[in-house]
Design an enzyme around this catalytic site. Structure first.
Site, mmCIF file in Angstrom:
data_model
loop_
_atom_site.group_PDB
_atom_site.id
_atom_site.type_symbol
_atom_site.label_atom_id
_atom_site.label_comp_id
_atom_site.label_asym_id
_atom_site.label_seq_id
_atom_site.Cartn_x
_atom_site.Cartn_y
_atom_site.Cartn_z
ATOM 1 N N SER A 32 -44.604 12.439 -32.006
ATOM 2 C CA SER A 32 -43.907 11.353 -31.329
ATOM 3 C C SER A 32 -42.432 11.659 -31.141
ATOM 4 C CB SER A 32 -44.063 10.046 -32.102
ATOM 5 O OG SER A 32 -43.183 9.998 -33.189
ATOM 6 N N LYS A 84 -38.383 8.081 -36.847
ATOM 7 C CA LYS A 84 -38.125 7.496 -35.531
ATOM 8 C C LYS A 84 -36.616 7.360 -35.320
ATOM 9 C CE LYS A 84 -42.522 5.924 -34.820
ATOM 10 N NZ LYS A 84 -43.386 6.124 -33.668
#
Lengths: 208, 208
Positions: free
Chosen positions: A122, A159
């Site tokens: 991701s 993230k």
DNA sequence: AAAAATACCATACATTTGTATGGTAATATA
DNA sequence: TATATTACCATACAAATGTATGGTATTTTT
């Protein structure tokens, strides 16, 4: 030939490495004593003598701050990898070290920092890939846009961090993954630390 | 705001930089005096005060060897570099040190390995990006598929290495760049080393 | 059980270190 | 010409520093 250090000696050596690599100035005996709460420099002196006898440092008599690391010649220093972190969907964290990797000494590891191996893709638009080792500093406050490691419901994620009014937004660079919005009061949410560096060894073929 | 240094002050500052960057330990006043032939530490003290007043160093009172350089950031220090390595199209190598580039100097590099900063994006499918620092080992024989640093016609490239019958093929992972075929006897071709690792600091925003 | 190593403490001391202070001489600046 | 600035020197001193010695307590090894 090098004997093992005791736990205390290891701690002192870690402090020495941190000081020498970080600030560029080895500490005095008094500074070491202060840092570890010793009331006396002689205690430090004895520890340093032991560490030197075991071959991890070298000292030049009578010169202040004259502590040299002898393990500098080792290009790679083994460091424990504490767990795996999902850059994609969350993965469970392992409680203990799952592995050790040889981290190059050029990669600065501030004290209290630790290593995690990234799984998932991701963050591929942030140039972090599955298999990469991220260096995490838990003692920094995250700023907007920085890459953080966070724990959410017993899983860890890597993230980009953005602070909103009442919520925190964790964004994947990869548009395949949806942003995660967390209420600030969410009980099982915690910022673990900030990613200060990424390292990748080319010795093995990448898993992809 | 920074005033110019006198010639002597410049010499002393150069010595300070050399000591701090090289040995990892700033000198004492006595050591500076000895180096320049001064019979007195007070002379050095006065020079250091001047240099500090002009903003080139910072000193913490009463601490021994407490000379900090204000010139650069702590994590990255200017160092002479052979040149920039193109991951895209070859760039010319500069004959002398090009400027000062950001090489992490936290640790001394082993004599036989070195760091290069990558420019260009031809290796982006190998997860190496512009701005990354590659760790190059010149003492390994390249195997097929490994990423190497090579010199070709006075330019340096970072590519994947494949050995053919009479030629060597250097391939970019990025299809925008054509593979390079080199005759083995090509006079100006040389494998500099193998990329054994990639390191990236997150402290600065990436240039892209 | 005895010996050795580890992990601290307190006190002491010669040097080292940073920092004054005052002085001389040469050079640059106003 | 007068005045800073630069570039050294000598002497002095408090604080910091490394080192040494002797002691106690705990843990590990033999």
């Amino acid at each position: 030939m090098k004997q093992d250090l005791t736990k205390i000696q290891k701690n002192i050596l870690d402090y020495l490495i941190d000081r020498i690599k970080g600030k560029g100035m080895p500490p005095t005996l008094a500074e070491i004593a202060r840092h570890f709460g010793y009331k006396n420099r002689a205690t430090v002196q004895q520890h340093l003598t032991s560490i030197e006898k075991k071959g991890f440092i070298k000292r030049n008599a009578k010169l202040s701050r004259s502590i040299e690391l002898t393990l500098d010649e080792k290009f790679f220093v083994p460091k424990p990898v504490l767990g795996e972190v999902a850059a994609g969907n969350p993965l469970t964290i392992y409680p203990d070290a799952i592995d050790t990797i040889e981290l190059p000494t050029i990669a600065r590891m501030p004290k209290d920092s630790f290593l995690l191996r990234v799984k998932g893709d991701s963050l591929k638009d942030a140039y972090i890939f599955s298999g990469d080792i991220v260096i995490v500093n838990p003692n920094l406050e995250p700023n907007n846009g920085q890459i953080v490691v966070a724990i959410l419901d017993d899983a860890a994620v890597v993230k980009r961090f953005y602070k909103k009014k009442n919520e925190i937004e964790l964004i994947s660079e990869n548009p395949e993954y949806e942003p995660i919005m967390i209420d600030r009061k969410h009980p099982s949410f915690k910022i673990v630390g900030i990613v200060v560096g990424v390292y990748r060894s080319m010795e093995k073929k990448k898993a992809g």
